[in-house]
Scaffold this active site. Structure first.
Site, short mmCIF file in Angstrom:
data_model
loop_
_atom_site.label_atom_id
_atom_site.label_comp_id
_atom_site.label_asym_id
_atom_site.label_seq_id
_atom_site.Cartn_x
_atom_site.Cartn_y
_atom_site.Cartn_z
N LYS A 407 1.90 9.07 2.93
CA LYS A 407 0.98 10.17 2.68
C LYS A 407 -0.21 10.00 3.62
CE LYS A 407 -2.54 11.62 -0.67
NZ LYS A 407 -3.11 11.45 -2.03
N TRP A 507 2.53 17.11 -3.29
CA TRP A 507 2.01 17.83 -4.46
C TRP A 507 0.56 17.48 -4.79
CZ3 TRP A 507 6.77 15.12 -4.76
CH2 TRP A 507 7.91 15.91 -4.62
N HIS A 508 -0.20 17.03 -3.81
CA HIS A 508 -1.59 16.65 -4.05
C HIS A 508 -2.53 17.73 -3.52
CE1 HIS A 508 -0.34 12.11 -4.21
NE2 HIS A 508 0.14 12.82 -5.21
N TYR A 509 -2.32 18.96 -3.96
CA TYR A 509 -3.14 20.07 -3.50
C TYR A 509 -4.58 19.89 -3.96
CZ TYR A 509 1.62 21.82 -4.25
OH TYR A 509 2.98 21.94 -4.31
#
Length: 572
Positions: A407, A507-509
């Site tokens: 990430k 999915w870390h908006y």
């Protein structure tokens, strides 16, 4: 198989309610009295606080505010409990790959061509994610301006309910050893803290593989002062504008699953508030549907402009993730994220493992190929490799698989959100602009190089086939169809092109309602009264390696500050 999964999820909310009705556990007793389907809501009801979104932040916030105030929590999804795919570690991939209209995850595809999901369940993303639990760094806390003592207390409050130390077995141990051999040092052992080097983080899965979500934080709630409505989709926030210097929120309109409308209104009093906790996609969307946002865009959709706020929906980011799938010649444990390498380059290296059918990448590849009518194979092997046939057979028949992913810190690249329709059930149009900032791409390249060194390490040697090396894996396994972006195959491998071609979401908006742009330092919407946004949409960067712990903490943190403000009789 897909039909079976879809029907399972369509029944999930009924099963969840049945779970509570039949449970004899005193730990779940509060749910008997305050969690119910929105079809049971009165046409009009009154509260001190109305919270939109029963997700990672909203559950913690609602539980805290209910200590001394009357609270309504509105969640558009159902319960996580009773759904085996949500509550068991082995169901992670099946939950996210389910595309039924009432599934706990709502699929959307960004304009970048990357598959994404929004949570649609009590507990929000904590009911769908890979479970990693780690705090933000002290530097992050300082930059945001939070009180470090209250932050620590708020983390501890959350951790008592949902955080555990994971068992570190063979695969995760091999990755840990490989990271240290690759120079991601020092080794910090098990800790919730964000520390440079290699560490074991927390998890929301207990020793039995049972998921504990933000919904569990509602066990802290005062059952006499809180109401939670499920399948309650907020249509808009209501404002008083006449005779006031600023529009003042006074309630919301929401629909139940039968399409019936209900009004939830604030009790009279200057300190009562509507609070958005619908996440980086939901919060800016609901603000715009309610008339707060870029005036030109609102007018184009026929929405009355309550407040021209051009920064709503701006600064939206998703941290790029790139993964390498590694077939293993020996059994590996079922594990999600446990080990993390926090590198000096600004990339975070993580890992997961399990039976081949457990791999979320292989599961998604199969489902998304059908959804998008793609013809590319889930695992592409270059034909000019001498080991291609061997690798192809191993990939199609192997029983065990591991994933090493990275990430990107931040990220520095940002995008935006725009309305597509005025229906709150529909996804807005989302653009993340992955790798738009060249530093993000540099970080990805460095992360790929570290993953290669991990694969080539002595610690990892028993988890790869004898003919595999890191270059084979990164060259040959490029095209897992987690995005619809064009692919670039060439004889010369390029880490830069690899990063661009294989980018997917983690999915870390965050962003869309950022501090000092849309909300002030107390999370009040600038230019409005009795309205706050308290969730990840206010962030400029993703906190720590994984944000869920900090988003839960924020709900508790701000809940305490709001209660103190209320008891002191003044605004902070």
């Amino acid at each position: 198989m897909i039909t079976e999964i879809m029907w399972r999820f369509l029944a999930a909310n009924f099963l969840g309610l049945l779970f509570f009705i039949s449970s004899s556990s005193s730990e779940k007793a509060p749910y008997y009295t305050f969690v119910r389907d929105a079809t049971l809501a009165h046409p009009t009801s009154y509260y001190d606080y109305i919270i939109i979104g029963g997700g990672t932040s909203g559950c913690a916030l609602a539980a805290t505010l209910s200590e001394s105030s009357k609270v309504l929590l509105l969640e558009r999804g159902g319960l996580p409990y009773g759904d085996p795919n949500i509550m068991n570690i082995r169901g992670f991939a099946a939950t996210l790959s389910n595309t039924s209209p009432r599934s706990p995850s709502q699929l959307f595809i960004s304009t970048d061509g990357v598959f994404n999901h929004r949570a649609r369940v009590l507990g929000g993303g904590s009911a769908l994610n890979a479970g990693f639990f780690t705090r933000a760094s002290s530097g992050y806390v300082s930059r945001v301006g939070w009180d470090p003592t209250l932050v620590r207390e708020s983390y501890e409050w959350v951790e008592r309910k949902v955080a555990f130390e994971p068992p570190v077995l063979r695969w995760q141990s091999a990755v840990r050893g490989g990271l240290l051999e690759a120079g991601v040092e020092p080794y910090n052992g098990f800790t919730f803290e964000h520390l440079n080097g290699t560490k074991i983080g927390g998890t929301i899965f207990d020793q039995n593989g049972y998921r504990h979500t933000a919904a569990d934080l509602l066990e802290y709630a005062n059952p006499s002062l809180i109401t939670v409505y499920l399948h309650a989709t907020v249509q808009k926030i209501l404002f008083i504008t006449r005779g006031l210097p600023k529009p003042r929120a006074y309630g919301v309109v929401f629909k139940d699953k039968n399409g019936n409308k209900h009004l939830a209104l604030l009790n009279s009093g200057p300190k009562n508030e509507v609070i958005l906790s619908a996440g980086a996609i939901g919060s800016p969307q609901i603000l715009m549907l309610s008339g707060i946002g870029p005036a030109q865009e609102l007018i184009a959709h026929g929405i009355r402009v309550i407040l021209n706020q051009p920064m709503v929906g701006q600064g939206l980011s998703d941290n790029p993730m790139n993964a390498v799938l590694i077939p293993s010649p020996r059994p590996v444990e079922t594990s999600l994220i446990q080990v993390v390498g926090i590198t000096q380059y600004g990339s975070f290296i993580e890992a997961a493992s399990g039976p081949a059918g457990f791999s979320w990448i292989s599961t998604f590849a199969s489902i998304f190929n059908q959804l998008t009518n793609q013809t590319s194979r889930p695992f592409t092997v270059m034909s000019n490799k001498t080991t291609s046939v061997q690798m192809g057979k191993k990939l199609s028949t192997n029983k065990y698989v591991g994933i090493i992913l990275q990430k990107i810190k931040g990220p520095l690249s940002t995008g935006y959100l725009k309305l597509q329709t005025t229906n709150p059930d529909d996804n807005p149009k989302v653009t993340f602009n992955y790798f738009d900032n060249p530093l993000d791409l540099e970080r990805c390249v460095q992360g790929i190089k570290i993953i290669r060194r991990v694969i080539e390490s002595k610690s990892f040697s028993s988890f790869k086939y004898f003919f595999q090396n890191a270059k084979d894996l990164t060259d040959d396994m490029l095209y897992v169809p987690m995005n619809l972006r064009p692919k670039h195959v060439s004889a010369t491998f390029s880490e830069e092109q690899y990063c661009k071609d294989t980018v997917m979401t983690i999915w870390h908006y965050h962003g869309g309602c950022q501090m000092d742009r849309v909300v002030d330092s107390n999370y009040r919407v600038i230019g409005a009264e009795s309205l706050r946004v308290i969730d990840g949409s206010t962030f400029y960067a993703s906190p720590g390696t994984n944000p869920q712990a900090t988003v839960m903490m924020l709900g508790r943190y701000m809940g305490q500050r709001i209660l103190r403000e209320r008891s002191w009789g003044r605004k902070e």
